[in-house]
Scaffold this motif. Sequence first.
Motif, PDB file in Angstrom:
ATOM      1  N   ASP A  62       0.821  -1.215   0.000  1.00  0.00           N
ATOM      2  CA  ASP A  62       0.000   0.000   0.000  1.00  0.00           C
ATOM      3  C   ASP A  62       0.852   1.261   0.000  1.00  0.00           C
ATOM      4  OD1 ASP A  62      -2.286  -1.498  -0.029  1.00  0.00           O
ATOM      5  OD2 ASP A  62      -2.603  -1.403   2.137  1.00  0.00           O
ATOM      6  N   PHE A  63       1.982   1.206   0.686  1.00  0.00           N
ATOM      7  CA  PHE A  63       2.890   2.349   0.712  1.00  0.00           C
ATOM      8  C   PHE A  63       4.282   1.879   1.093  1.00  0.00           C
ATOM      9  CE2 PHE A  63       1.191   2.032   5.013  1.00  0.00           C
ATOM     10  CZ  PHE A  63       2.329   2.134   5.800  1.00  0.00           C
ATOM     11  N   GLN A  64       5.249   2.708   0.802  1.00  0.00           N
ATOM     12  CA  GLN A  64       6.636   2.444   1.177  1.00  0.00           C
ATOM     13  C   GLN A  64       7.003   3.353   2.340  1.00  0.00           C
ATOM     14  OE1 GLN A  64       9.760   2.137  -1.930  1.00  0.00           O
ATOM     15  NE2 GLN A  64      10.762   3.827  -0.879  1.00  0.00           N
ATOM     16  N   PRO A  65       7.353   2.787   3.494  1.00  0.00           N
ATOM     17  CA  PRO A  65       7.674   3.638   4.654  1.00  0.00           C
ATOM     18  C   PRO A  65       8.982   4.390   4.450  1.00  0.00           C
ATOM     19  CG  PRO A  65       8.148   1.345   5.152  1.00  0.00           C
ATOM     20  CD  PRO A  65       7.453   1.359   3.819  1.00  0.00           C
ATOM     21  N   PHE A  66       9.080   5.563   5.037  1.00  0.00           N
ATOM     22  CA  PHE A  66      10.325   6.318   5.010  1.00  0.00           C
ATOM     23  C   PHE A  66      11.309   5.694   5.989  1.00  0.00           C
ATOM     24  CE2 PHE A  66       7.289   9.725   3.698  1.00  0.00           C
ATOM     25  CZ  PHE A  66       7.786   9.863   2.411  1.00  0.00           C
ATOM     26  N   GLY A  67      12.571   5.627   5.583  1.00  0.00           N
ATOM     27  CA  GLY A  67      13.582   4.982   6.415  1.00  0.00           C
ATOM     28  C   GLY A  67      14.109   5.858   7.515  1.00  0.00           C
ATOM     29  N   GLN A  68      14.094   7.185   7.324  1.00  0.00           N
ATOM     30  CA  GLN A  68      14.630   8.107   8.317  1.00  0.00           C
ATOM     31  C   GLN A  68      13.509   8.718   9.157  1.00  0.00           C
ATOM     32  OE1 GLN A  68      17.181  10.455   5.360  1.00  0.00           O
ATOM     33  NE2 GLN A  68      18.407  10.564   7.227  1.00  0.00           N
ATOM     34  N   HIS A  69      13.721   8.735  10.461  1.00  0.00           N
ATOM     35  CA  HIS A  69      12.753   9.359  11.361  1.00  0.00           C
ATOM     36  C   HIS A  69      13.111  10.804  11.670  1.00  0.00           C
ATOM     37  CE1 HIS A  69      11.734   5.079  12.895  1.00  0.00           C
ATOM     38  NE2 HIS A  69      10.887   5.453  11.960  1.00  0.00           N
ATOM     39  N   LEU A  70      14.352  11.200  11.341  1.00  0.00           N
ATOM     40  CA  LEU A  70      14.815  12.536  11.710  1.00  0.00           C
ATOM     41  C   LEU A  70      15.723  13.099  10.617  1.00  0.00           C
ATOM     42  CD1 LEU A  70      14.923  14.709  13.952  1.00  0.00           C
ATOM     43  CD2 LEU A  70      16.950  13.544  14.838  1.00  0.00           C
ATOM     44  N   LEU A  71      15.410  14.325  10.173  1.00  0.00           N
ATOM     45  CA  LEU A  71      16.230  15.030   9.187  1.00  0.00           C
ATOM     46  C   LEU A  71      16.788  16.262   9.881  1.00  0.00           C
ATOM     47  CD1 LEU A  71      13.688  14.903   6.207  1.00  0.00           C
ATOM     48  CD2 LEU A  71      15.532  13.284   6.696  1.00  0.00           C
ATOM     49  N   GLU A  72      18.084  16.265  10.110  1.00  0.00           N
ATOM     50  CA  GLU A  72      18.689  17.347  10.877  1.00  0.00           C
ATOM     51  C   GLU A  72      19.501  18.283   9.984  1.00  0.00           C
ATOM     52  OE1 GLU A  72      19.658  16.208  15.291  1.00  0.00           O
ATOM     53  OE2 GLU A  72      20.455  14.621  14.000  1.00  0.00           O
ATOM     54  N   ASN A  73      18.823  19.074   9.200  1.00  0.00           N
ATOM     55  CA  ASN A  73      19.522  20.112   8.442  1.00  0.00           C
ATOM     56  C   ASN A  73      18.567  21.276   8.218  1.00  0.00           C
ATOM     57  OD1 ASN A  73      18.273  19.874   5.561  1.00  0.00           O
ATOM     58  ND2 ASN A  73      18.794  17.753   6.090  1.00  0.00           N
ATOM     59  N   ARG A  74      19.141  22.460   8.089  1.00  0.00           N
ATOM     60  CA  ARG A  74      18.344  23.674   7.982  1.00  0.00           C
ATOM     61  C   ARG A  74      17.543  23.720   6.700  1.00  0.00           C
ATOM     62  NH1 ARG A  74      17.395  25.908  12.626  1.00  0.00           N
ATOM     63  NH2 ARG A  74      16.677  27.710  11.434  1.00  0.00           N
ATOM     64  N   LEU A  75      18.053  23.069   5.631  1.00  0.00           N
ATOM     65  CA  LEU A  75      17.324  23.076   4.368  1.00  0.00           C
ATOM     66  C   LEU A  75      16.000  22.353   4.509  1.00  0.00           C
ATOM     67  CD1 LEU A  75      17.175  23.759   1.370  1.00  0.00           C
ATOM     68  CD2 LEU A  75      18.430  21.627   0.901  1.00  0.00           C
ATOM     69  N   SER A  76      15.986  21.228   5.199  1.00  0.00           N
ATOM     70  CA  SER A  76      14.743  20.489   5.417  1.00  0.00           C
ATOM     71  C   SER A  76      13.736  21.334   6.187  1.00  0.00           C
ATOM     72  CB  SER A  76      15.022  19.185   6.175  1.00  0.00           C
ATOM     73  OG  SER A  76      15.822  18.321   5.422  1.00  0.00           O
ATOM     74  N   TYR A  77      14.235  22.045   7.205  1.00  0.00           N
ATOM     75  CA  TYR A  77      13.369  22.905   8.014  1.00  0.00           C
ATOM     76  C   TYR A  77      12.801  24.040   7.166  1.00  0.00           C
ATOM     77  CZ  TYR A  77      11.953  26.142  11.729  1.00  0.00           C
ATOM     78  OH  TYR A  77      11.240  26.997  12.531  1.00  0.00           O
ATOM     79  N   ARG A  78      13.650  24.665   6.354  1.00  0.00           N
ATOM     80  CA  ARG A  78      13.196  25.766   5.504  1.00  0.00           C
ATOM     81  C   ARG A  78      12.188  25.275   4.470  1.00  0.00           C
ATOM     82  NH1 ARG A  78      17.793  27.500   4.207  1.00  0.00           N
ATOM     83  NH2 ARG A  78      18.046  26.726   2.089  1.00  0.00           N
ATOM     84  N   ASN A  79      12.453  24.114   3.885  1.00  0.00           N
ATOM     85  CA  ASN A  79      11.526  23.559   2.900  1.00  0.00           C
ATOM     86  C   ASN A  79      10.173  23.242   3.534  1.00  0.00           C
ATOM     87  OD1 ASN A  79      13.477  23.725   0.932  1.00  0.00           O
ATOM     88  ND2 ASN A  79      14.065  21.569   1.036  1.00  0.00           N
ATOM     89  N   PHE A  80      10.214  22.699   4.759  1.00  0.00           N
ATOM     90  CA  PHE A  80       8.963  22.415   5.471  1.00  0.00           C
ATOM     91  C   PHE A  80       8.196  23.706   5.718  1.00  0.00           C
ATOM     92  CE2 PHE A  80       6.317  22.094   9.189  1.00  0.00           C
ATOM     93  CZ  PHE A  80       5.711  20.853   9.092  1.00  0.00           C
ATOM     94  N   SER A  81       8.881  24.743   6.169  1.00  0.00           N
ATOM     95  CA  SER A  81       8.225  26.011   6.478  1.00  0.00           C
ATOM     96  C   SER A  81       7.581  26.622   5.240  1.00  0.00           C
ATOM     97  CB  SER A  81       9.229  26.990   7.091  1.00  0.00           C
ATOM     98  OG  SER A  81       9.704  26.517   8.333  1.00  0.00           O
ATOM     99  N   GLN A  82       8.273  26.555   4.112  1.00  0.00           N
ATOM    100  CA  GLN A  82       7.720  27.084   2.869  1.00  0.00           C
ATOM    101  C   GLN A  82       6.488  26.297   2.452  1.00  0.00           C
ATOM    102  OE1 GLN A  82      11.135  26.887   0.271  1.00  0.00           O
ATOM    103  NE2 GLN A  82      11.915  28.882   0.919  1.00  0.00           N
ATOM    104  N   LEU A  83       6.567  24.969   2.560  1.00  0.00           N
ATOM    105  CA  LEU A  83       5.420  24.137   2.201  1.00  0.00           C
ATOM    106  C   LEU A  83       4.246  24.399   3.139  1.00  0.00           C
ATOM    107  CD1 LEU A  83       4.114  21.798   0.612  1.00  0.00           C
ATOM    108  CD2 LEU A  83       5.133  20.237   2.298  1.00  0.00           C
TER     109      LEU A  83
END
Length: 268
Positions: free
Chosen positions: A108-129
Amino acid sequence: MKKTATAHLTKSAALNFVEMRSASHSSSCYRTHTHDEFSFGVVDLGTAEYKNQRQTYKITPGATVTINPGEAHSCNAQQGVWSYRMLFIETAWMGELQREICVDVQQDFQPFGQHLLENRLSYRNFSQLYSCLLTEPSSLIAEEALIAYVAPMFAATATPKKLALGNIAQVQELIMDQLDTNLPLADFCALTNLSPFHLIRSFKHRYGQSPHAYQLDQRIKQARLLLKSGLSLVAIANTLGFADQSHFQRHFKSRTALTPQQYQHFFV
């Protein structure tokens, strides 16, 4: 002065399969629980202890957490209050997107392997989204932004499907024929018989921009001609389908480094 705790739970303005939650200066705690949806979140203030299955993480501002459907987890402030934002994306939509992108998704779906993304780019991308999903009324813009955010998280570790160009030229023609209309992504998909992901991917391959970015670019080109003719900014914004005059001004300046008034001053 102590700030008042607030909490909000709402649907995305344009996508009914996305829920959004935010809390500011909250002291609320959560026992171990699960979600049926895919979940993404960031801590904006304070630190938190994030437990997922048998792993424990310390979450600080700037980190992004991912939670797969059905995973037992908890996340609570370590000291005092905390502020955070969460996105909940229906599993059916995510699973369909994964099958569109990858050839090896059988379940039904493929689970994500990482539970934590520790970089500012991920945070900025999340905020924009998050900002886009919260306020953007156009489903085309919102879904493009969501796909751009989540697709790289699993596409990099899977076997991609071949690019299918389809009748992409028909999408370009439809955009040009109805330049003043905010067309939904579903209309383009129905026209080409392509999925949202492959439609966007194929369009960018041929025209160098997503359908929405291409539409904006063409609107700005037309706006230049109308500004030279002396038409008012309000009339141009209405004629070309911008939400309002400020929306028009913002996009015009981002592509020309001039405000519409400055541009028009050179010709009128």
